[in-house]
Design an enzyme around this catalytic site. Structure first.
Site, mmCIF file in Angstrom:
data_model
loop_
_atom_site.group_PDB
_atom_site.id
_atom_site.type_symbol
_atom_site.label_atom_id
_atom_site.label_comp_id
_atom_site.label_asym_id
_atom_site.label_seq_id
_atom_site.Cartn_x
_atom_site.Cartn_y
_atom_site.Cartn_z
ATOM 1 N N GLY B 188 0.842 -1.209 0.000
ATOM 2 C CA GLY B 188 0.000 0.000 0.000
ATOM 3 C C GLY B 188 0.869 1.247 0.000
ATOM 4 O O GLY B 188 0.514 2.258 -0.589
ATOM 5 N N HIS B 189 1.989 1.169 0.653
ATOM 6 C CA HIS B 189 2.995 2.237 0.581
ATOM 7 C C HIS B 189 4.247 1.613 -0.026
ATOM 8 O O HIS B 189 4.945 0.845 0.620
ATOM 9 C CB HIS B 189 3.289 2.806 1.969
ATOM 10 N N HIS B 268 -0.517 10.014 -3.294
ATOM 11 C CA HIS B 268 0.453 10.294 -2.237
ATOM 12 C C HIS B 268 1.839 10.417 -2.864
ATOM 13 O O HIS B 268 2.349 9.484 -3.477
ATOM 14 C CB HIS B 268 0.406 9.139 -1.238
ATOM 15 N N GLU B 320 -1.443 14.205 1.247
ATOM 16 C CA GLU B 320 0.000 14.456 1.011
ATOM 17 C C GLU B 320 0.319 14.177 -0.460
ATOM 18 O O GLU B 320 1.255 13.439 -0.781
ATOM 19 C CB GLU B 320 0.832 13.536 1.915
ATOM 20 N N CYS B 416 8.355 10.523 9.670
ATOM 21 C CA CYS B 416 9.058 9.902 8.542
ATOM 22 C C CYS B 416 10.209 10.773 8.044
ATOM 23 O O CYS B 416 11.250 10.262 7.624
ATOM 24 C CB CYS B 416 8.086 9.621 7.403
ATOM 25 N N CYS B 417 10.025 12.100 8.071
ATOM 26 C CA CYS B 417 11.006 12.970 7.420
ATOM 27 C C CYS B 417 12.352 13.074 8.143
ATOM 28 O O CYS B 417 13.398 12.973 7.491
ATOM 29 C CB CYS B 417 10.412 14.360 7.193
#
Lengths: 653, 653
Positions: B188-189, B268, B320, B416-417
């Site tokens: 999914g990601h 995304h 996003e 995450c960043c």
């Protein structure tokens, strides 16, 4: 006599005789009211059902079923009843009257023996009434029903609906108030305040006045009533899940401070201006200077800091709300039609409190721009949000702009705006004139006949004009032999040159001008005629430099009408167009526009994009523009010729 | 040998010796990695806890407790491990290595006997693994762990982590694939695709290559796997409530079409560029031309239609996500730091597929602007969203702009960043050079020493430069006696004038320039020196006229660095500033800026707002500007001197 009645004329005493406005009053009768009747009865194909009439029939016990729709569906029906009543006041209509009577019968049947009336609580949550004022719009719906009942009584002289609503108001008065044992609540969505003032004025019952004052004065006191009631019901929420606190702030419902301490317009824009309108009513009726000052401060904040050039308010769709001073984004704007109407209501009340043309200027600005924008020229499509710029692909594909519909919709699941427009259009005659002692004020230039009574004598003013397309207004005084009074004509804020003739003779304006009105005091004789000529030319308007969204931009305005560019006239990508600050703008009657409206044209420039390579997105700046003729049309007419881009604020050098 | 290894140099073979970049590599070691270690261990006061290490300890059975944080917290820890490994590759550090080993031990303990490893499913939902690829990031976390394991092995030579992850990958391979009985799922990601290519390259195991290709090729086939698995689990959702379908579209996860048929970047943004990076890896390793074409089409769409001038992507915070061509709003921008990193990863892989300077141009654009913007100059504050214009009051009071933080944050609930920046900065040496047969390419101008092997012979390239502040680059060839090879230097897209000297002698560039690289083919002898001089002057850049948000605006760029105006230098209300298209811009070393960076100044104009009445919001246009000196600073440095307004695109006439 109450102060309001002293300074107004009954709606029945004003006949609209005007090309521009009779189009709308006819539309109300012939298209809008029948269309909305069908909508309320769930008969519009491919539109979200209203359920309003069905809910009422269920509550009245004449139909079986479950309550459907939002918790405040009663209010749509109420606003329609109010609109229909105003229409009946000026023109009888048997079909309409029988539809109205049918609904009133149902309301009577649905009303509980103690006077309570709200279809949601009667059908869906019996026993839980008055437990969630914060979220459930119970007093809001009551307010709209009361306003409708007052309008119906004034239009038809029939007391049935008014009596039903007096019983309801009496019930509300038995539940809320400062006395021991009563709840110290106030509405989550303000509106009943306005209604109670109207009920007080029509019945003379002071308890309605006092209840309205209680709701206004109690607001914002600590402990906050909405916390108290939430605690009592175990923090069960209507919109959020149990235990989850809604994200709404106190500002959202304007209970963050006692109303006299509120300095800036905050929160849900419609609620805000309804509250402020109620505050202005209270200041008028009680002479409360402190409250009047709070109204002035809030009105100045809105119109001096938070109002779109179109008279719309609400800078964000999230919470349908005000944001902060000078934040007027064009791309993510909200500007709900109901909020513009609310600003007109507030301004109208400020005008009763204090005769100053600036209030009528804002009324007019909202009316000819953001309010009329809310309805299609054919009367059966509506905008909820009125954007300042439209890029249809962005509305579809950028979720931040999804609330900006590039075309008017048939109906809405939350359909507050369509019947609100209907009641405003059908009562437009009530906004043209007012009085103050021996002075008759003309606030709006709309062809009409006013039948006024001064010291027991009848005076007729016959106004003729082609406004807003033309600045000439003729007013003839009739129905008298000889009478001394002051006739005050508004000198609009947009107008910097005007002339006045009385019986053909040029008169100086200067010394007559006070607070935005030209006062003509004289002994009038029958047939005396004034010709007031306002020079109406297209102007470039700039916004205050703190309005970041409009820096380096100008809008076109002519008279009270704001203009916009549309794709159908100017091609795609309106942002590529710019104009010079000294552009020559020509206004002309455009036969291609509905009603032969006035369009504006001039020479602008367009950025040339033919010399860009495929896949080139950035490159060193080269000025490369092509001259183009731009054509602007009245903003309120936008979106009536297919889907396309629209832009109000044009880049300007 | 795999294609990737053929065209790259190991990270260990590149030593950064650069004033600009050593600041960052030191920061990684001395500040960023220790800070993030504390963050992962929930030791940063007043910051959202990570829970990542705690979850791992619980999964490993060395601590009691419940899983906390988002479903993908493992990935933050994995990215930190990867960053730490890159740092260890170039500089030993006992403390760091012991922290890394501690985590690897825990991962080994947490791993289930069949190889499975994911702390969320092990601790919180045992038995439900692989039931919700759509939403739960299971393969995404696996991918980051695998990338970390490969980096760790390459840095330290220790196999433990790599072996753990090979067992996990083998388990995944036993669950997913085209063979009967296996699930035809995909992430999914997206992310594991990239990781499996790395695992294949380091182990030589073709099953990892095939699994990566399966994930890529299966994506977007019907019936949609995410529907199949949702049906199987009764449409229970992780983020939404049971039975409620999430609002995400197929485009959001890029499974609306088989990947070869995708023409526009959608959904995304991070997921998108990770997928496309995997596709480019696949095209490189398999020579699949159709996939290569799809990559080119998607890369062109992003960089030619959907990329901010700063190299950032993602036009909306809602999802996003990408929106659509030329929709690059400055006020509601998202431009997530991870997405910029992802675009760099994608561009780097395109560069391996096809040597063309345009790919390195975009790498460089993202690197010096939107990526470096993501981290404070002191290394312990981070941006998730990198705005193009900031009005702090709007961030606070207009909900549409609430995602735009006017200052970098200590940590994020979804963090995450920060570790993504850490792993990029610590592996920057891997992006400078590459090879193609007998050609050594220099993509980025960063002071460094490359130890390359050509036909078994060692060649050292010593690059010296003060880039990005100065355009002079000196490269000395060393470590050889005599060797023929082609040295290719990137001619940046921003540069329109350059000179080249070899051993002091001026050389023509023209005939050497192919696809954005200056090719210098010769027999090199030890000490040969090239001086490549790129003229670096401040330029005004315009966006394509279809970018409506930037019509009538220009940005300042010097070399690869995009500039911005900040309130601290230019006062409040930056939108009131405009510049002329022929403004003279001076670049100068500014001792007041950290690192003595280059600032740019010139004469602009500011709208005068002193002549407005209180409460005046609109009035007829009068041009009234005051000359002002404007000062622009590198965009990536913004927000390091307190909270204030910021603006990239300046109004320009």
């Amino acid at each position: 006599m109450n102060k309001f009645t002293e300074c107004t004329f009954p709606l029945k005493n004003v006949r609209i005789k005007d090309e521009f406005w009779n189009r709308y009053t006819n539309l109300v009768r012939e298209v809008i009211l029948p269309y909305q009747w069908n909508a309320l009865n769930d008969r519009i194909p491919d539109a979200p059902p209203s359920y309003a009439v069905r809910n009422l029939r269920i509550a009245a016990g004449v139909e079986e079923g479950e309550y459907q729709g939002l918790v405040f569906q009663d209010s749509d029906m109420a606003k329609w009843l109010e609109a229909a009543s105003y229409s009946l006041a000026v023109q009888p209509d048997e079909t309409l009257e029988s539809q109205v009577d049918e609904i009133i019968d149902l309301i009577g049947k649905a009303q509980l023996p103690d006077g309570y009336m709200n279809t949601y609580y009667i059908v869906k949550e019996p026993g839980r009434r008055w437990t969630n004022l914060w979220e459930c719009h119970e007093l809001y719906c009551a307010g709209h029903l009361i306003e409708a009942a007052v309008a119906h009584y004034e239009a038809t002289g029939k007391r049935k609906f008014l009596d039903i609503m007096c019983r309801f108001a009496d019930h509300i008065d038995s539940v809320f108030g400062p006395e021991p044992g009563k709840k110290r609540g106030y509405p989550g969505h303000e509106e009943i305040e306005l209604a109670l003032f109207k009920l007080y004025r029509v019945t003379g019952e002071e308890r309605y006045l006092n209840l309205a004052l209680f709701f206004i004065n109690e607001r914002g006191k600590t402990p906050y009533y909405f916390d108290v009631e939430a605690e009592e019901r175990g923090w069960v929420h209507h919109w959020a899940h149990k235990g989850q606190r809604p994200s709404q702030t106190k500002e959202y419902n304007q209970y963050h401070l006692p109303v006299r301490e509120q300095k800036k317009a905050v929160g849900h824009a419609v609620r805000a201006v309804y509250l402020y309108s109620g505050m202005a009513d209270a200041a008028l009726e009680t002479g409360d200077e402190e409250l009047g000052d709070a109204c002035r401060t809030l009105w100045n904040n809105i119109t001096g800091r938070q109002m779109y050039i179109t008279g719309g308010i609400g800078s964000t769709h999230i919470g349908e709300a005000f944001t902060f001073d000078y934040d007027l984004p064009n791309d993510t704007v909200y500007q709900e039609t109901c909020a513009s109407i609310g600003l007109l209501l507030f301004s109208r009340r400020m005008l009763q409190l204090e005769k100053h043309g600036k209030y009528a200027d804002v009324m007019e600005r909202a009316l000819y721009n953001s309010i009329l924008s809310g309805i299609a020229l054919d009367g059966n499509r509506f905008f909820y949000c009125n954007p300042m710029e439209v890029w249809p692909e962005a509305s579809e594909k950028n979720p931040c702009r999804r609330h900006i519909k590039p075309e008017r919709q048939k109906w809405y699941g939350c359909a507050c705006c369509p019947p609100n427009i209907a009641r405003l259009l059908s009562s437009i005659g009530g906004y043209i004139y007012s009085r103050d002692g021996n002075t008759i004020y003309t606030h709006l230039y709309i062809g009409s006949e006013l039948e006024a009574e001064l010291d027991g004598e009848k005076v007729i003013l016959a106004q003729k004009t082609d406004y807003p397309w033309d600045g000439e207004v003729t007013i003839q005084v009739m129905g008298i032999t000889e009478k001394e009074f002051d006739l005050a004509l508004r000198m609009p804020g947009w107008c910097d040159q005007a002339s006045l003739k009385i019986n053909g003779e040029e008169c100086s304006i200067g010394y007559r001008l006070r607070d935005g009105y030209i006062h003509i005091e004289r002994t009038w004789t029958n047939g005396d005629t004034i010709v007031f000529q306002m020079e109406m030319k297209p102007q470039l308007i700039q916004a205050h430099p703190q309005v970041r969204a409009n820096a380096g931009r100008a809008a076109i305005q002519r008279g009270p009408v704001v203009y916009c560019l549309e794709e159908v006239d100017n091609g795609k990508n309106l942002s590529a167009i710019s104009i010079s600050h000294d552009i020559r703008l020509d206004a002309y009657r455009d036969a291609a526009l509905p009603g032969n409206a006035v369009a504006v044209r001039g020479q602008g420039m367009r950025i040339n994009d033919s010399l860009w390579d495929e896949n080139e997105l950035y490159r060193p700046l080269q000025l490369n523009v092509t001259p183009v003729t731009i054509k602007a049309v009245p903003y309120f007419m936008w979106g009536n010729r297919g889907i396309g881009e629209m832009l109000v604020w044009i880049r300007c050098q």
